[in-house]
Design a protein around this motif. Structure first.
Motif, PDB file in Angstrom:
ATOM      1  N   PRO A 163       0.853  -1.207   0.000  1.00  0.00           N
ATOM      2  CA  PRO A 163       0.000   0.000   0.000  1.00  0.00           C
ATOM      3  C   PRO A 163       0.882   1.248   0.000  1.00  0.00           C
ATOM      4  O   PRO A 163       1.961   1.269   0.606  1.00  0.00           O
ATOM      5  CB  PRO A 163      -0.791  -0.131   1.305  1.00  0.00           C
ATOM      6  CG  PRO A 163      -0.783  -1.596   1.621  1.00  0.00           C
ATOM      7  CD  PRO A 163       0.536  -2.108   1.126  1.00  0.00           C
ATOM      8  N   ALA A 164       0.448   2.270  -0.652  1.00  0.00           N
ATOM      9  CA  ALA A 164       1.227   3.510  -0.775  1.00  0.00           C
ATOM     10  C   ALA A 164       1.575   4.058   0.612  1.00  0.00           C
ATOM     11  O   ALA A 164       0.699   4.192   1.475  1.00  0.00           O
ATOM     12  CB  ALA A 164       0.453   4.555  -1.573  1.00  0.00           C
ATOM     13  N   GLY A 165       2.838   4.355   0.810  1.00  0.00           N
ATOM     14  CA  GLY A 165       3.284   4.989   2.053  1.00  0.00           C
ATOM     15  C   GLY A 165       3.562   4.039   3.199  1.00  0.00           C
ATOM     16  O   GLY A 165       4.078   4.471   4.247  1.00  0.00           O
ATOM     17  N   LEU A 166       3.227   2.745   3.042  1.00  0.00           N
ATOM     18  CA  LEU A 166       3.415   1.817   4.159  1.00  0.00           C
ATOM     19  C   LEU A 166       4.893   1.694   4.535  1.00  0.00           C
ATOM     20  O   LEU A 166       5.249   1.754   5.726  1.00  0.00           O
ATOM     21  CB  LEU A 166       2.838   0.438   3.813  1.00  0.00           C
ATOM     22  CG  LEU A 166       3.114  -0.661   4.849  1.00  0.00           C
ATOM     23  CD1 LEU A 166       2.484  -0.296   6.197  1.00  0.00           C
ATOM     24  CD2 LEU A 166       2.597  -2.015   4.364  1.00  0.00           C
ATOM     25  N   ALA A 167       5.748   1.509   3.556  1.00  0.00           N
ATOM     26  CA  ALA A 167       7.174   1.316   3.850  1.00  0.00           C
ATOM     27  C   ALA A 167       7.757   2.531   4.564  1.00  0.00           C
ATOM     28  O   ALA A 167       8.502   2.397   5.549  1.00  0.00           O
ATOM     29  CB  ALA A 167       7.940   1.031   2.561  1.00  0.00           C
ATOM     30  N   ASP A 168       7.387   3.733   4.098  1.00  0.00           N
ATOM     31  CA  ASP A 168       7.911   4.948   4.732  1.00  0.00           C
ATOM     32  C   ASP A 168       7.391   5.099   6.159  1.00  0.00           C
ATOM     33  O   ASP A 168       8.136   5.488   7.069  1.00  0.00           O
ATOM     34  CB  ASP A 168       7.539   6.176   3.904  1.00  0.00           C
ATOM     35  CG  ASP A 168       8.283   6.233   2.577  1.00  0.00           C
ATOM     36  OD1 ASP A 168       9.342   5.583   2.471  1.00  0.00           O
ATOM     37  OD2 ASP A 168       7.801   6.916   1.666  1.00  0.00           O
ATOM     38  N   ASP A 169       6.122   4.793   6.357  1.00  0.00           N
ATOM     39  CA  ASP A 169       5.549   4.912   7.706  1.00  0.00           C
ATOM     40  C   ASP A 169       6.174   3.892   8.657  1.00  0.00           C
ATOM     41  O   ASP A 169       6.439   4.191   9.830  1.00  0.00           O
ATOM     42  CB  ASP A 169       4.037   4.710   7.670  1.00  0.00           C
ATOM     43  CG  ASP A 169       3.315   5.903   7.054  1.00  0.00           C
ATOM     44  OD1 ASP A 169       3.982   6.936   6.843  1.00  0.00           O
ATOM     45  OD2 ASP A 169       2.105   5.782   6.777  1.00  0.00           O
ATOM     46  N   LEU A 170       6.415   2.665   8.156  1.00  0.00           N
ATOM     47  CA  LEU A 170       7.055   1.645   8.993  1.00  0.00           C
ATOM     48  C   LEU A 170       8.488   2.061   9.341  1.00  0.00           C
ATOM     49  O   LEU A 170       8.928   1.917  10.488  1.00  0.00           O
ATOM     50  CB  LEU A 170       7.049   0.297   8.264  1.00  0.00           C
ATOM     51  CG  LEU A 170       7.735  -0.868   8.991  1.00  0.00           C
ATOM     52  CD1 LEU A 170       7.084  -1.113  10.358  1.00  0.00           C
ATOM     53  CD2 LEU A 170       7.687  -2.137   8.138  1.00  0.00           C
ATOM     54  N   ALA A 171       9.194   2.611   8.351  1.00  0.00           N
ATOM     55  CA  ALA A 171      10.561   3.075   8.600  1.00  0.00           C
ATOM     56  C   ALA A 171      10.577   4.189   9.642  1.00  0.00           C
ATOM     57  O   ALA A 171      11.441   4.220  10.526  1.00  0.00           O
ATOM     58  CB  ALA A 171      11.203   3.546   7.297  1.00  0.00           C
ATOM     59  N   ALA A 172       9.617   5.101   9.556  1.00  0.00           N
ATOM     60  CA  ALA A 172       9.550   6.204  10.517  1.00  0.00           C
ATOM     61  C   ALA A 172       9.235   5.683  11.917  1.00  0.00           C
ATOM     62  O   ALA A 172       9.802   6.161  12.913  1.00  0.00           O
ATOM     63  CB  ALA A 172       8.496   7.209  10.071  1.00  0.00           C
ATOM     64  N   LEU A 173       8.334   4.706  12.010  1.00  0.00           N
ATOM     65  CA  LEU A 173       7.995   4.129  13.313  1.00  0.00           C
ATOM     66  C   LEU A 173       9.240   3.502  13.960  1.00  0.00           C
ATOM     67  O   LEU A 173       9.507   3.716  15.153  1.00  0.00           O
ATOM     68  CB  LEU A 173       6.888   3.084  13.130  1.00  0.00           C
ATOM     69  CG  LEU A 173       6.370   2.374  14.389  1.00  0.00           C
ATOM     70  CD1 LEU A 173       4.911   1.966  14.198  1.00  0.00           C
ATOM     71  CD2 LEU A 173       7.190   1.121  14.714  1.00  0.00           C
ATOM     72  N   LEU A 174       9.963   2.750  13.179  1.00  0.00           N
ATOM     73  CA  LEU A 174      11.159   2.088  13.724  1.00  0.00           C
ATOM     74  C   LEU A 174      12.250   3.102  14.048  1.00  0.00           C
ATOM     75  O   LEU A 174      13.006   2.921  15.009  1.00  0.00           O
ATOM     76  CB  LEU A 174      11.675   1.036  12.727  1.00  0.00           C
ATOM     77  CG  LEU A 174      10.716  -0.121  12.438  1.00  0.00           C
ATOM     78  CD1 LEU A 174      11.312  -1.093  11.425  1.00  0.00           C
ATOM     79  CD2 LEU A 174      10.351  -0.865  13.727  1.00  0.00           C
ATOM     80  N   GLN A 175      12.345   4.169  13.241  1.00  0.00           N
ATOM     81  CA  GLN A 175      13.331   5.200  13.513  1.00  0.00           C
ATOM     82  C   GLN A 175      13.054   5.855  14.861  1.00  0.00           C
ATOM     83  O   GLN A 175      13.974   6.132  15.637  1.00  0.00           O
ATOM     84  CB  GLN A 175      13.303   6.248  12.400  1.00  0.00           C
ATOM     85  CG  GLN A 175      14.298   7.397  12.586  1.00  0.00           C
ATOM     86  CD  GLN A 175      15.726   6.920  12.514  1.00  0.00           C
ATOM     87  OE1 GLN A 175      16.065   6.018  11.759  1.00  0.00           O
ATOM     88  NE2 GLN A 175      16.604   7.555  13.300  1.00  0.00           N
ATOM     89  N   ARG A 176      11.778   6.102  15.151  1.00  0.00           N
ATOM     90  CA  ARG A 176      11.415   6.712  16.436  1.00  0.00           C
ATOM     91  C   ARG A 176      11.788   5.776  17.597  1.00  0.00           C
ATOM     92  O   ARG A 176      12.282   6.229  18.632  1.00  0.00           O
ATOM     93  CB  ARG A 176       9.922   7.053  16.473  1.00  0.00           C
ATOM     94  CG  ARG A 176       9.532   8.224  15.582  1.00  0.00           C
ATOM     95  CD  ARG A 176       8.131   8.708  15.903  1.00  0.00           C
ATOM     96  NE  ARG A 176       7.109   7.709  15.672  1.00  0.00           N
ATOM     97  CZ  ARG A 176       6.499   7.511  14.502  1.00  0.00           C
ATOM     98  NH1 ARG A 176       6.843   8.261  13.447  1.00  0.00           N
ATOM     99  NH2 ARG A 176       5.565   6.593  14.354  1.00  0.00           N
ATOM    100  N   ARG A 177      11.555   4.478  17.413  1.00  0.00           N
ATOM    101  CA  ARG A 177      11.890   3.516  18.461  1.00  0.00           C
ATOM    102  C   ARG A 177      13.411   3.444  18.636  1.00  0.00           C
ATOM    103  O   ARG A 177      13.910   3.350  19.751  1.00  0.00           O
ATOM    104  CB  ARG A 177      11.341   2.128  18.106  1.00  0.00           C
ATOM    105  CG  ARG A 177       9.829   2.053  18.077  1.00  0.00           C
ATOM    106  CD  ARG A 177       9.239   2.352  19.458  1.00  0.00           C
ATOM    107  NE  ARG A 177       7.797   2.361  19.493  1.00  0.00           N
ATOM    108  CZ  ARG A 177       7.016   3.369  19.113  1.00  0.00           C
ATOM    109  NH1 ARG A 177       7.561   4.458  18.626  1.00  0.00           N
ATOM    110  NH2 ARG A 177       5.707   3.315  19.220  1.00  0.00           N
ATOM    111  N   GLU A 178      14.136   3.520  17.541  1.00  0.00           N
ATOM    112  CA  GLU A 178      15.605   3.452  17.620  1.00  0.00           C
ATOM    113  C   GLU A 178      16.155   4.661  18.359  1.00  0.00           C
ATOM    114  O   GLU A 178      17.073   4.553  19.178  1.00  0.00           O
ATOM    115  CB  GLU A 178      16.197   3.379  16.204  1.00  0.00           C
ATOM    116  CG  GLU A 178      17.703   3.222  16.164  1.00  0.00           C
ATOM    117  CD  GLU A 178      18.235   3.107  14.757  1.00  0.00           C
ATOM    118  OE1 GLU A 178      19.415   2.764  14.596  1.00  0.00           O
ATOM    119  OE2 GLU A 178      17.469   3.390  13.810  1.00  0.00           O
TER     120      GLU A 178
END
Length: 378
Positions: free
Chosen positions: A360-375
């Motif tokens: 789905p459009a934007g899923l990869a970017d949103d997942l990357a951002a979520l993990l970046q925040r956790r990191e």
């Protein structure tokens, strides 16, 4: 006597062969006045007494075991020995303790004595961790070289990989080389401005300096090992907590992209109830193993090593709908892994493969951002 070899004397080539050194070495000793011809029968023809073989052996021994410069050896050969305080100073500078092993051996024999393979001996030599004496076409290893090889063997017997020992010894060797060079320069510069420089006192200072610095290095290394070792253990504990947070943050993200089934699977994985999905159960089990081992250092390390191999090799192929939760868990584990686990390349490869899927459009970017925040919060 022109053209006739004097009885009992040696030509320079014969002297080199009997002394087991190169012709160039003998010529250098002659040029420096360390050995003298017994007689000359022409401008370019000289002969040497057989006793010169022993002299060359003594020169090599003093260079190899006591590291005396040729200028001092020449004084010792040509007349009275150098003054005892001067020799004591040289011994202190060159760390001579009187226990040096006179024997040197080839790489094959060194490997036999220490239990290392020829390739491992060669790797230590290439890394500059052992420094054999080059004699003709042979590399001959001395007592210090053999001791370093035995230390490597001891680490191998304890289960430490050779490559890790090579890197550790190289790191410490490089740092020590810089420190020792600076220390020697500082010590020498200070000695030069001391009025009435005294060789005996200087030798005593060097020995005390060596003993105290050896002790300081040992104490400081232990303290730093405690500090950084504790930090790495804490990294593993934080990793387990951050993984749990990421797993619980996945369902809302997936729901925002209309992936209700994938969200339910991740929610079930977070609760430990994903028996209906075999692949997800195995993947989530890696999260559980790290969580269960929290507080047990050896178990945490073992879980991380095992999971790193698993997630690096794991490919969540098949229909995206059923495999998307497994993909998300793989990406989270590799992306959030502490630096010490060296997952950067595996994570990059996984992200590249993931972004090529029909997402789905934007899923990869949103997942990357979520993990970046956790990191960043780790």
């Amino acid at each position: 006597m022109s053209g006739r070899k004097p009885e009992g004397l040696l030509m320079i080539g014969e002297l080199a062969r009997q002394a087991d050194v190169s012709l160039t070495t003998v010529k250098y000793y002659v040029r420096e006045g360390l050995i003298q011809p017994a007689c000359r029968t022409g401008r370019n023809m000289a002969y040497y007494d057989p006793s010169a073989v022993e002299v060359i052996g003594l020169i090599r021994k003093l260079q190899r075991e006591r590291y005396y410069p040729l200028s001092v050896i020449k004084r010792m050969l040509s007349g009275p020995d150098a003054d005892a305080p001067e020799l004591a100073l040289l011994n202190a500078i060159h760390k001579v303790d009187g226990t040096a092993d006179e024997s040197r051996c080839t790489a094959t024999e060194a490997g036999r004595r220490t239990g290392l393979s020829p390739q491992q001996v060669g790797a230590l030599h290439a890394a500059g961790l052992v420094t054999p004496e080059v004699r003709g076409r042979k590399n001959l290893y001395g007592a210090e070289d053999l001791e370093i090889m035995r230390l490597i063997r001891q680490r191998l017997d304890a289960g430490i990989p050779f490559e890790q020992s090579l890197e550790a010894f190289r790191l410490y060797g490089s740092a020590l080389e810089a420190a020792v060079r600076a220390d020697v320069d500082s010590f020498t510069a200070a000695a030069m401005v001391v009025p009435d420089f005294d060789a005996e006192a200087a030798a005593r200072r060097i020995r005390v300096s060596d003993e105290t610095l050896d002790r300081f290095v040992s104490l400081r290394r232990r303290a730093l090992n405690r500090q950084y070792g504790s930090r790495r253990v804490e990294d593993l504990a934080r990793f387990a907590a951050v993984l749990d947070e990421a797993l619980r943050a996945l369902p809302p993200l997936l729901e925002r992209h209309g992936l209700a089934d994938a969200a339910d699977q991740c929610r079930a994985a977070a609760g430990g109830d994903c028996g209906r999905w075999p692949v997800l159960r195995r993947v989530a089990g890696r999260y559980r193993s790290l969580e269960r081992s929290r507080g047990d250092v050896s178990a945490s390390i073992a879980a991380c090593v095992d999971s790193r191999s698993y997630f690096t090799a794991f490919q969540a192929d098949g229909a995206l709908g059923s495999q998307l939760p497994a993909w998300c868990l793989k990406l989270a584990w590799l992306s959030l892994a502490p630096e010490i686990l060296d997952c950067g390349r595996a994570a990059a490869d996984a992200w590249a493969r993931f972004r090529r899927l029909d997402l789905p459009a934007g899923l990869a970017d949103d997942l990357a951002a979520l993990l970046q925040r956790r990191e960043e919060s780790a």
